[in-house]
Write a protein that holds these residues in place. Sequence first.
Motif, PDB file in Angstrom:
ATOM      1  N   GLU A 166      74.994  -5.230 -47.866  1.00 39.12           N
ATOM      2  CA  GLU A 166      74.125  -4.550 -48.819  1.00 39.12           C
ATOM      3  C   GLU A 166      74.814  -4.462 -50.178  1.00 39.12           C
ATOM      4  O   GLU A 166      75.961  -4.018 -50.272  1.00 39.12           O
ATOM      5  CB  GLU A 166      73.772  -3.141 -48.330  1.00 39.12           C
ATOM      6  N   LEU A 167      74.085  -4.881 -51.220  1.00 41.20           N
ATOM      7  CA  LEU A 167      74.625  -4.866 -52.575  1.00 41.20           C
ATOM      8  C   LEU A 167      73.549  -4.369 -53.534  1.00 41.20           C
ATOM      9  O   LEU A 167      72.447  -4.924 -53.583  1.00 41.20           O
ATOM     10  CB  LEU A 167      75.082  -6.261 -52.990  1.00 41.20           C
ATOM     11  N   SER A 168      73.866  -3.321 -54.278  1.00 43.95           N
ATOM     12  CA  SER A 168      72.931  -2.790 -55.269  1.00 43.95           C
ATOM     13  C   SER A 168      73.549  -2.856 -56.659  1.00 43.95           C
ATOM     14  O   SER A 168      74.623  -2.286 -56.901  1.00 43.95           O
ATOM     15  CB  SER A 168      72.542  -1.348 -54.954  1.00 43.95           C
ATOM     16  N   LEU A 169      72.853  -3.545 -57.557  1.00 40.18           N
ATOM     17  CA  LEU A 169      73.226  -3.618 -58.973  1.00 40.18           C
ATOM     18  C   LEU A 169      72.087  -3.074 -59.836  1.00 40.18           C
ATOM     19  O   LEU A 169      71.959  -3.436 -61.005  1.00 40.18           O
ATOM     20  CB  LEU A 169      73.535  -5.071 -59.352  1.00 40.18           C
ATOM     21  N   ALA A 170      71.290  -2.221 -59.272  1.00 38.61           N
ATOM     22  CA  ALA A 170      70.111  -1.689 -59.964  1.00 38.61           C
ATOM     23  C   ALA A 170      70.512  -0.846 -61.172  1.00 38.61           C
ATOM     24  O   ALA A 170      71.589  -0.238 -61.203  1.00 38.61           O
ATOM     25  CB  ALA A 170      69.274  -0.846 -58.999  1.00 38.61           C
ATOM     26  N   GLU A 171      69.629  -0.826 -62.168  1.00 37.13           N
ATOM     27  CA  GLU A 171      69.800   0.005 -63.364  1.00 37.13           C
ATOM     28  C   GLU A 171      71.094  -0.318 -64.106  1.00 37.13           C
ATOM     29  O   GLU A 171      71.917   0.557 -64.382  1.00 37.13           O
ATOM     30  CB  GLU A 171      69.743   1.491 -63.001  1.00 37.13           C
ATOM     31  N   ASN A 172      71.265  -1.586 -64.396  1.00 40.25           N
ATOM     32  CA  ASN A 172      72.388  -2.030 -65.205  1.00 40.25           C
ATOM     33  C   ASN A 172      71.877  -2.871 -66.376  1.00 40.25           C
ATOM     34  O   ASN A 172      70.712  -2.725 -66.771  1.00 40.25           O
ATOM     35  CB  ASN A 172      73.385  -2.799 -64.336  1.00 40.25           C
ATOM     36  N   ARG A 173      72.721  -3.743 -66.912  1.00 41.02           N
ATOM     37  CA  ARG A 173      72.349  -4.536 -68.091  1.00 41.02           C
ATOM     38  C   ARG A 173      72.578  -6.030 -67.860  1.00 41.02           C
ATOM     39  O   ARG A 173      72.900  -6.768 -68.778  1.00 41.02           O
ATOM     40  CB  ARG A 173      73.159  -4.051 -69.299  1.00 41.02           C
ATOM     41  N   LEU A 174      72.371  -6.451 -66.633  1.00 40.28           N
ATOM     42  CA  LEU A 174      72.625  -7.844 -66.277  1.00 40.28           C
ATOM     43  C   LEU A 174      71.584  -8.782 -66.879  1.00 40.28           C
ATOM     44  O   LEU A 174      70.380  -8.475 -66.884  1.00 40.28           O
ATOM     45  CB  LEU A 174      72.611  -8.001 -64.756  1.00 40.28           C
ATOM     46  N   LEU A 175      72.046  -9.936 -67.343  1.00 40.71           N
ATOM     47  CA  LEU A 175      71.163 -11.000 -67.830  1.00 40.71           C
ATOM     48  C   LEU A 175      71.034 -12.126 -66.808  1.00 40.71           C
ATOM     49  O   LEU A 175      70.087 -12.913 -66.866  1.00 40.71           O
ATOM     50  CB  LEU A 175      71.693 -11.565 -69.154  1.00 40.71           C
ATOM     51  N   LYS A 176      71.985 -12.197 -65.882  1.00 39.15           N
ATOM     52  CA  LYS A 176      71.945 -13.219 -64.837  1.00 39.15           C
ATOM     53  C   LYS A 176      72.582 -12.677 -63.571  1.00 39.15           C
ATOM     54  O   LYS A 176      73.316 -11.684 -63.592  1.00 39.15           O
ATOM     55  CB  LYS A 176      72.685 -14.476 -65.292  1.00 39.15           C
ATOM     56  N   LEU A 177      72.274 -13.344 -62.470  1.00 35.66           N
ATOM     57  CA  LEU A 177      72.789 -12.918 -61.178  1.00 35.66           C
ATOM     58  C   LEU A 177      74.071 -13.658 -60.832  1.00 35.66           C
ATOM     59  O   LEU A 177      74.222 -14.835 -61.143  1.00 35.66           O
ATOM     60  CB  LEU A 177      71.760 -13.176 -60.077  1.00 35.66           C
ATOM     61  N   PRO A 178      75.002 -12.979 -60.158  1.00 31.93           N
ATOM     62  CA  PRO A 178      76.223 -13.649 -59.691  1.00 31.93           C
ATOM     63  C   PRO A 178      75.935 -14.433 -58.411  1.00 31.93           C
ATOM     64  O   PRO A 178      74.856 -14.329 -57.821  1.00 31.93           O
ATOM     65  CB  PRO A 178      77.156 -12.470 -59.402  1.00 31.93           C
ATOM     66  N   VAL A 179      76.904 -15.226 -57.979  1.00 31.84           N
ATOM     67  CA  VAL A 179      76.814 -15.872 -56.673  1.00 31.84           C
ATOM     68  C   VAL A 179      76.947 -14.785 -55.614  1.00 31.84           C
ATOM     69  O   VAL A 179      77.870 -13.972 -55.648  1.00 31.84           O
ATOM     70  CB  VAL A 179      77.922 -16.929 -56.504  1.00 31.84           C
ATOM     71  N   LEU A 180      76.011 -14.769 -54.689  1.00 24.25           N
ATOM     72  CA  LEU A 180      75.939 -13.693 -53.707  1.00 24.25           C
ATOM     73  C   LEU A 180      76.595 -14.097 -52.391  1.00 24.25           C
ATOM     74  O   LEU A 180      76.539 -15.270 -51.993  1.00 24.25           O
ATOM     75  CB  LEU A 180      74.479 -13.311 -53.469  1.00 24.25           C
ATOM     76  N   ASN A 188      69.597  -5.490 -54.333  1.00 22.34           N
ATOM     77  CA  ASN A 188      68.785  -4.722 -55.267  1.00 22.34           C
ATOM     78  C   ASN A 188      69.299  -4.943 -56.682  1.00 22.34           C
ATOM     79  O   ASN A 188      70.426  -4.557 -57.011  1.00 22.34           O
ATOM     80  CB  ASN A 188      68.833  -3.234 -54.916  1.00 22.34           C
ATOM     81  N   ALA A 189      68.459  -5.570 -57.516  1.00 23.18           N
ATOM     82  CA  ALA A 189      68.792  -5.759 -58.935  1.00 23.18           C
ATOM     83  C   ALA A 189      67.634  -5.270 -59.796  1.00 23.18           C
ATOM     84  O   ALA A 189      67.375  -5.805 -60.878  1.00 23.18           O
ATOM     85  CB  ALA A 189      69.109  -7.213 -59.224  1.00 23.18           C
ATOM     86  N   ASN A 190      66.937  -4.241 -59.331  1.00 23.53           N
ATOM     87  CA  ASN A 190      65.861  -3.633 -60.118  1.00 23.53           C
ATOM     88  C   ASN A 190      66.385  -3.118 -61.456  1.00 23.53           C
ATOM     89  O   ASN A 190      67.551  -2.701 -61.567  1.00 23.53           O
ATOM     90  CB  ASN A 190      65.244  -2.453 -59.359  1.00 23.53           C
ATOM     91  N   GLN A 191      65.520  -3.123 -62.450  1.00 26.93           N
ATOM     92  CA  GLN A 191      65.791  -2.502 -63.748  1.00 26.93           C
ATOM     93  C   GLN A 191      67.057  -3.043 -64.407  1.00 26.93           C
ATOM     94  O   GLN A 191      68.010  -2.311 -64.674  1.00 26.93           O
ATOM     95  CB  GLN A 191      65.852  -0.976 -63.599  1.00 26.93           C
ATOM     96  N   ASN A 192      67.054  -4.348 -64.613  1.00 27.05           N
ATOM     97  CA  ASN A 192      68.074  -5.006 -65.410  1.00 27.05           C
ATOM     98  C   ASN A 192      67.375  -5.774 -66.532  1.00 27.05           C
ATOM     99  O   ASN A 192      66.263  -5.414 -66.934  1.00 27.05           O
ATOM    100  CB  ASN A 192      68.925  -5.926 -64.532  1.00 27.05           C
ATOM    101  N   ARG A 193      68.006  -6.821 -67.036  1.00 24.80           N
ATOM    102  CA  ARG A 193      67.426  -7.635 -68.112  1.00 24.80           C
ATOM    103  C   ARG A 193      67.405  -9.109 -67.714  1.00 24.80           C
ATOM    104  O   ARG A 193      67.518  -9.999 -68.550  1.00 24.80           O
ATOM    105  CB  ARG A 193      68.247  -7.440 -69.398  1.00 24.80           C
ATOM    106  N   ILE A 194      67.252  -9.337 -66.426  1.00 25.99           N
ATOM    107  CA  ILE A 194      67.387 -10.684 -65.882  1.00 25.99           C
ATOM    108  C   ILE A 194      66.156 -11.530 -66.211  1.00 25.99           C
ATOM    109  O   ILE A 194      65.017 -11.111 -65.976  1.00 25.99           O
ATOM    110  CB  ILE A 194      67.582 -10.621 -64.357  1.00 25.99           C
TER     111      ILE A 194
END
Length: 293
Positions: A166-180, A188-194
């Motif tokens: 489980e990995l949550s990066l929600a509510e941050n300022r990410l423009l792209k996703l890392p290798v998972l 969870n990457a809700n509420q970013n800038r992706i």
Amino acid sequence: MKTLQTTFFLFVFVPLANSAPPIQQESLQFYEYDTDVTMGSLIQQDYEMQSKDIRKDGTNVSLDTSLILQGDDSERNVPPTKDTNLPTCLLCVCLSGSVYCEEIDIEAVPPLPKETAYLYARFNKIKRIAVSDFADITTLRRIDFSGNRIEEIEDGAFSKLLLLEELSLAENRLLKLPVLPPKLTTFNANQNRIKSRGIKANAFKKLTNLAYLYLGHNALESVPLNLPESLRILHLQYNNITTITDDTFCKSNNTRYIRTHMDEIRMEGNPILLAKHVNAFSCLRTLPVGTYY
């Protein structure tokens, strides 16, 4: 005459000498045969003298400290406790493989105990995740960085986390996703800038255990490609998705194909009109949530 003086001396002074207390003899016996009592008495006397001097100076020294200063080697030779995890576990809460670092305004991932399985670092000021942050922590199963200021994640930051589920990066300022990592079940990457260009074409293809994918409230222009068969919940609400194809969820060359695990797709808040893409949902057991008219 001399004989008379000698007789008088012996008669007067010898009895006096015999009746005098044997000071030297008692002194020798005191030090040699009653050592424990002697040392205790000496320390107590010395302490009382020091206490009087201390009162004059206005300094406070405890009895235990005074005794140690007097030469208690057993106390002096005890080695100091060494805990390599002490700084992080003073700042955070460490409990049975879980580390809680929530709302403490940290700006970087703290050094973690090697047995850490669950890391909760929500609502801080972390801006960057480096490869070195998790290089030696291979036991992690859950990471939650929700509510930080993460803008950058180094390539390979999660590559060694083969047990991570489980990995949550929600509510941050990410423009792209890392290798998972390959065993993720929830991301969870809700509420970013992706944006769509920030997700590689095969970002989710090899995640054969992924069941829950949350990408709502971003800036995606399209649905991510190559979604795994294991996916059950997909949230894409409030993005900028304007189009989907017959191969987005289904297989256009196989009309009998059914996505048996997919239970929910949310697409409300996107500018797309779902009624124009009926064939894109032919393999689904339930229609996506969104605008149809």
